[in-house]
Write a protein that holds these residues in place. Structure first.
Motif, PDB file in Angstrom:
ATOM      1  N   TRP A   1       0.858  -1.186   0.000  1.00 40.44           N
ATOM      2  CA  TRP A   1       0.000   0.000   0.000  1.00 40.44           C
ATOM      3  C   TRP A   1       0.896   1.238   0.000  1.00 40.44           C
ATOM      4  O   TRP A   1       1.761   1.385   0.866  1.00 40.44           O
TER       5      TRP A   1
ATOM      6  N   PRO B   1       0.624   5.128   0.369  1.00 40.06           N
ATOM      7  CA  PRO B   1      -0.305   6.219   0.659  1.00 40.06           C
ATOM      8  C   PRO B   1      -0.096   7.410  -0.266  1.00 40.06           C
ATOM      9  O   PRO B   1       1.009   7.598  -0.809  1.00 40.06           O
ATOM     10  N   SER B   2      -1.136   8.172  -0.435  1.00 39.88           N
ATOM     11  CA  SER B   2      -1.056   9.365  -1.269  1.00 39.88           C
ATOM     12  C   SER B   2       0.071  10.282  -0.767  1.00 39.88           C
ATOM     13  O   SER B   2       0.201  10.514   0.434  1.00 39.88           O
TER      14      SER B   2
ATOM     15  N   GLN C   1      -6.758   8.215  -1.214  1.00 41.66           N
ATOM     16  CA  GLN C   1      -5.905   7.879  -0.072  1.00 41.66           C
ATOM     17  C   GLN C   1      -4.576   7.266  -0.495  1.00 41.66           C
ATOM     18  O   GLN C   1      -3.650   7.188   0.294  1.00 41.66           O
ATOM     19  N   GLY C   2      -4.493   6.762  -1.733  1.00 35.39           N
ATOM     20  CA  GLY C   2      -3.253   6.124  -2.189  1.00 35.39           C
ATOM     21  C   GLY C   2      -3.551   5.048  -3.215  1.00 35.39           C
ATOM     22  O   GLY C   2      -4.561   5.117  -3.916  1.00 35.39           O
TER      23      GLY C   2
ATOM     24  N   GLN D   1       8.727   9.729   1.522  1.00 37.48           N
ATOM     25  CA  GLN D   1       7.838  10.862   1.281  1.00 37.48           C
ATOM     26  C   GLN D   1       8.586  12.155   1.559  1.00 37.48           C
ATOM     27  O   GLN D   1       9.639  12.143   2.192  1.00 37.48           O
TER      28      GLN D   1
ATOM     29  N   PRO E   1      -2.200  15.237  -0.680  1.00 38.57           N
ATOM     30  CA  PRO E   1      -2.825  14.310   0.265  1.00 38.57           C
ATOM     31  C   PRO E   1      -3.567  15.088   1.350  1.00 38.57           C
ATOM     32  O   PRO E   1      -3.307  16.292   1.538  1.00 38.57           O
TER      33      PRO E   1
ATOM     34  N   GLU F   1      -0.149  12.630   9.747  1.00 38.68           N
ATOM     35  CA  GLU F   1      -0.054  11.186   9.565  1.00 38.68           C
ATOM     36  C   GLU F   1       0.903  10.929   8.406  1.00 38.68           C
ATOM     37  O   GLU F   1       0.795  11.591   7.363  1.00 38.68           O
TER      38      GLU F   1
ATOM     39  N   CYS G   1       3.926   8.108   6.210  1.00 35.85           N
ATOM     40  CA  CYS G   1       3.968   6.789   5.547  1.00 35.85           C
ATOM     41  C   CYS G   1       4.727   5.753   6.357  1.00 35.85           C
ATOM     42  O   CYS G   1       4.645   4.567   6.063  1.00 35.85           O
TER      43      CYS G   1
END
Ligand SMILES: [Zn+2]
Length: 391
Positions: A26, A28-29, A55-56, A73, A98, A129, A131
């Motif tokens: 996964w 994330p964005s 969201q990603g 990120q 994001p 929040e 990654c």
């Protein structure tokens, strides 16, 4: 005619399914996944390309255990002498930012900062929040150090964070440590993979059904279990090695329990070790070291143009302090990234040059390169960035 799986075939199929599932990541964005083979020099770069949403998105790691995926990120908090703003205008050139809490906290009102998993809380409220827990912890450490400093010290600390996280040397050194730490885990995961997906099918369906095959089958099973146990110890040893060279990685990498319950996770051992190891370093610096010239150049062009001219509006808050913080921090980021690009041997001037003009186009967007037939106006894709005319 009915067709039923025998127990051994069923078990192997379960292992195949678990292995493929364990290889789905996964992203994330706002984060980037660098997928690399331990044996190849260059990495591919993904930004959640499978089933993407706001969201990603997911990425597939492939089927070979030599693949590792490293997530990264950009620094997600704007910092200044005045305070911390849980918002950055830049989005690595992506079509949207994001989700961000957009909370601004002056240093004088900062009473507590804590990280828990992927979250950083300020004064008990969710602030940002990220990654990777590694990034959350680093943000927490920096924010804890800033309130007690003078303005000059804060400037130095913030610039030093940006210098460190965009440093090509930091990426190169970390990758060197990572490759050394992954030698034994790679051999173990290859051994498990070969037994599960090469030796087992041969023994089940090709080898003659005689006593030699039965003995070889039990031998392969015993060896697989031994390697599985070895994977747990190799993982713990590699984590200790990596912690010693990057202390902030810390216990967030300790996922021993995952390997104990799943042999498929053990077969992805190098990937599990590598996943967070570069997370706090800027994706542009990682791309400069790990990607081919053309791939890096395309990514660098998109990132640097985004820092020059982010999606509009630049700041969602109309108060002076958060606006000034966003602007000042982006200027510092720009300086740091320009230095990274120069260190990589690329020219910032050529990266921000106009795109090759297509027929009938009279203007282009300086952020996304979209070309327009009209001579003036705004780019709708980028929130209204003013177009620039072709010379
Ligand atoms: Zn645009």
């Amino acid at each position: 005619m009915t067709w039923a799986l025998d127990d051994r075939t069923g078990l192997l199929l379960v292992l195949v399914v678990l292995y493929v599932i364990e290889g789905i990541v996964w992203v994330p964005s706002g984060a980037v996944l660098f997928r690399a083979s331990l044996w190849a020099r260059y990495a591919r770069l993904y930004m959640g390309s499978l089933f993407p949403n706001e969201q990603g998105g997911f990425c597939l790691m492939g089927l070979m255990p030599a693949n590792v995926g490293m997530i990264s990120q950009q620094w997600p908090v704007s910092l200044s002498q005045e305070g911390a703003f849980a918002y950055v205008a830049t989005s690595l050139g992506g079509p949207q930012r994001p989700d961000q809490t957009e909370m601004f906290i002056p240093w004088t009102e900062l009473h507590s900062v804590a990280s828990e998993g992927l979250r950083v809380s300020v004064n008990g409220d969710l602030f940002v929040e990220v990654c990777s827990p590694h990034v959350a912890r680093r943000i927490c450490d920096v924010m804890q150090s800033l309130p007690d400093q003078t303005d000059a010290q804060r400037t130095e600390t913030i610039q030093s964070v940006l210098r460190d996280t965009t440093s090509l040397l930091a990426v190169t050194e970390r990758l060197g440590h990572l490759k050394r730490a992954l030698r034994l885990p790679s051999l173990i995961s290859w051994g498990m993979w070969l037994i599960a997906f090469v030796a087992t099918p041969v023994l089940l369906w090709i080898a003659p059904r005689d006593v030699v095959t039965v003995i070889a089958g039990w031998g392969a099973l015993m060896l697989f279990v031994c390697l599985w146990i070895g994977a747990v110890f190799a993982y713990r040893r590699a984590v200790a090695q990596l912690r010693s060279v990057a202390p902030s990685v810390d216990a967030v990498m300790d996922r021993t329990w995952l390997l104990i319950y799943s042999p498929a996770a053990a077969m992805w051992l190098p990937d599990r070790l590598a996943r967070d190891f570069l997370a706090d370093l800027h994706p542009l610096a990682i791309a400069a070291v790990m990607c081919t010239g053309e791939r890096y150049r395309n990514f660098a062009r998109r990132v640097i143009r985004d820092v020059h001219q982010p999606l509009l509006p630049n700041c969602p808050d109309h108060d002076a302090a958060p606006q000034a913080t966003e602007k000042w921090f982006r200027e510092q980021l720009l300086s740091a990234l320009e230095r990274t690009i120069a260190d990589s041997g690329e020219s910032v001037v050529s990266l921000i040059a106009p795109p090759a003009k297509v027929e009938d186009a009279h203007s282009y967007c300086p952020r996304c390169d979209m070309q327009y037939v009209h001579a003036q106006g705004c780019c709708g894709t980028c929130g209204g960035v003013p177009l620039e005319r072709f010379a």
